[in-house]
Design a protein around this motif. Structure first.
Motif, PDB file in Angstrom:
ATOM      1  N   GLU A  97     -43.845 -60.686  15.422  1.00  0.00           N
ATOM      2  CA  GLU A  97     -42.933 -61.770  15.820  1.00  0.00           C
ATOM      3  C   GLU A  97     -42.598 -62.695  14.666  1.00  0.00           C
ATOM      4  O   GLU A  97     -41.560 -63.337  14.671  1.00  0.00           O
ATOM      5  CB  GLU A  97     -43.569 -62.582  16.965  1.00  0.00           C
ATOM      6  CG  GLU A  97     -43.349 -61.957  18.315  1.00  0.00           C
ATOM      7  CD  GLU A  97     -43.947 -62.787  19.432  1.00  0.00           C
ATOM      8  OE1 GLU A  97     -45.070 -63.299  19.261  1.00  0.00           O
ATOM      9  OE2 GLU A  97     -43.284 -62.920  20.479  1.00  0.00           O
ATOM     10  N   PHE A 154     -34.364 -59.740  16.952  1.00  0.00           N
ATOM     11  CA  PHE A 154     -34.815 -59.514  18.327  1.00  0.00           C
ATOM     12  C   PHE A 154     -33.621 -59.444  19.279  1.00  0.00           C
ATOM     13  O   PHE A 154     -33.589 -58.614  20.199  1.00  0.00           O
ATOM     14  CB  PHE A 154     -35.799 -60.611  18.765  1.00  0.00           C
ATOM     15  CG  PHE A 154     -37.210 -60.359  18.294  1.00  0.00           C
ATOM     16  CD1 PHE A 154     -38.049 -59.488  18.990  1.00  0.00           C
ATOM     17  CD2 PHE A 154     -37.700 -60.973  17.148  1.00  0.00           C
ATOM     18  CE1 PHE A 154     -39.348 -59.235  18.557  1.00  0.00           C
ATOM     19  CE2 PHE A 154     -38.996 -60.729  16.698  1.00  0.00           C
ATOM     20  CZ  PHE A 154     -39.822 -59.859  17.402  1.00  0.00           C
ATOM     21  N   LEU A 191     -45.155 -55.134  20.459  1.00  0.00           N
ATOM     22  CA  LEU A 191     -45.602 -56.068  19.426  1.00  0.00           C
ATOM     23  C   LEU A 191     -46.956 -55.653  18.853  1.00  0.00           C
ATOM     24  O   LEU A 191     -47.767 -55.017  19.544  1.00  0.00           O
ATOM     25  CB  LEU A 191     -45.714 -57.476  20.006  1.00  0.00           C
ATOM     26  CG  LEU A 191     -44.411 -58.117  20.493  1.00  0.00           C
ATOM     27  CD1 LEU A 191     -44.698 -59.467  21.155  1.00  0.00           C
ATOM     28  CD2 LEU A 191     -43.408 -58.282  19.347  1.00  0.00           C
TER      29      LEU A 191
END
Ligand SMILES: [Mn+2]
Length: 311
Positions: A195, A203, A215
């Motif tokens: 992230e 994204f 993730l």
């Protein structure tokens, strides 16, 4: 141009005095020839960091094929299959990135046409556009439409940046674009996404395109159901492995070390399971940079993963 592997550049260990089964990779791997490689893995090096440089990264990945072969050639080998090495795609005076990628595509196509499985050692992640070119040419439009083909990328980054100059950050954008032009589905699965290493734009783009991703923090343990679910939905897979998917303590010798990463045993298990399914047509490994290694420790982890692909 394509340069054959020169094993005199490596220190090779020989335990054959212990018996016929004391084999290492360098004792079973042969120089690639078209007629012989049917059903076997074929190594190809892609000595480029032009894409890393274009992506403002740390240069050095072009030295990876030799650094990883130095480890790999010394690994113990038990397999019944023979292994082949086609050598390295290297730049000559006139080479630019697109030319080198085209040359790699030709090498990958040649191996696939002769029944082999290409295992490409990059190079920056720009290697993926070259590997894909060979896979794409081999499949042709008919198979691309009739078979369920997935691109699986183990990577902290989506590598779907839209910058006008192709780089190590753009290969899956390039693949998506070329397929969209032909109205062919782009089935892209990115495993180990960080992230903090992908901006919101990426994204959003991934969501718009229907990219499937998991993730890094959701991949701390090996999850067989994730991999068997992917295998259940697709007929053929092009697998790409960016070493920066690993934790920084397993892999510091990349352009952009990760901040959490997916553990080595998880990545190893995914590669092994996918390859064992016989659905993986071609594999490439990207971004190893020996300039940031110490005592070849990271080269050892990296080549261990390449070994998992050589089954
Ligand atoms: Mn990458």
């Amino acid at each position: 141009m394509l340069i054959p592997t020169n094993s005199t550049e490596m220190v090779l260990r020989d335990d054959s005095s212990e018996g016929a089964a004391a084999l290492r990779v360098h004792q079973v791997i042969s120089r690639y020839s078209d007629g012989a490689a049917n059903g076997s893995s074929v190594l190809v090096g892609f000595c480029s960091d032009l894409g890393v440089i274009a992506n403002s990264g740390r240069p050095g990945a072009k030295e990876a094929p030799l650094a990883l072969r130095r480890q790999l050639y010394n690994f113990a080998y038990y397999g019944p299959r023979s292994l082949f090495d086609m050598g390295d795609v290297v730049a000559d005076e006139d080479s630019d990135l697109a030319l080198m990628q085209g040359e790699l595509s030709g090498a990958v196509l040649r191996i696939l046409t002769n029944g082999g499985r290409p295992v490409v050692i990059g190079g920056g992640h720009e290697v993926a556009w070259g590997t894909w070119g060979g896979v794409r040419a081999y499949l042709g439009e008919d198979q691309l439409r009739s078979k369920r083909v997935a691109v699986v990328n183990l990577d902290a980054h989506f590598d779907i940046r839209s910058t006008p100059i192709p780089s190590s950050g753009t290969p899956f954008f390039q693949i998506a674009n070329s397929l969209r032009d032909e109205k062919i589905a782009f089935n892209y699965i990115c495993l180990g996404v960080s992230e903090v290493a992908n901006t919101g734009v990426l994204f959003q783009r991934a969501d718009q395109w229907g990219v499937e991703y998991v993730l890094d923090r959701e991949m701390q343990n090996y999850d067989d159901s994730l991999i068997s679910e992917i295998l259940g939905r697709f007929d053929l897979i092009y697998l790409s492995v960016d070493f920066d998917v690993l934790p920084p303590w397993s892999m510091g010798a990349v352009s952009a070390p990760s901040t959490m990463g997916v553990p080595l045993h998880v990545v190893d298990g995914i590669i092994e399971t996918l390859v064992a399914s016989q659905k993986v047509m071609a594999i490439d490994f990207a971004e190893f940079n020996p300039n940031f290694d110490r005592e070849s420790l990271f080269a050892r982890s990296a080549s261990r993963l390449v070994m998992a692909a050589l089954r």
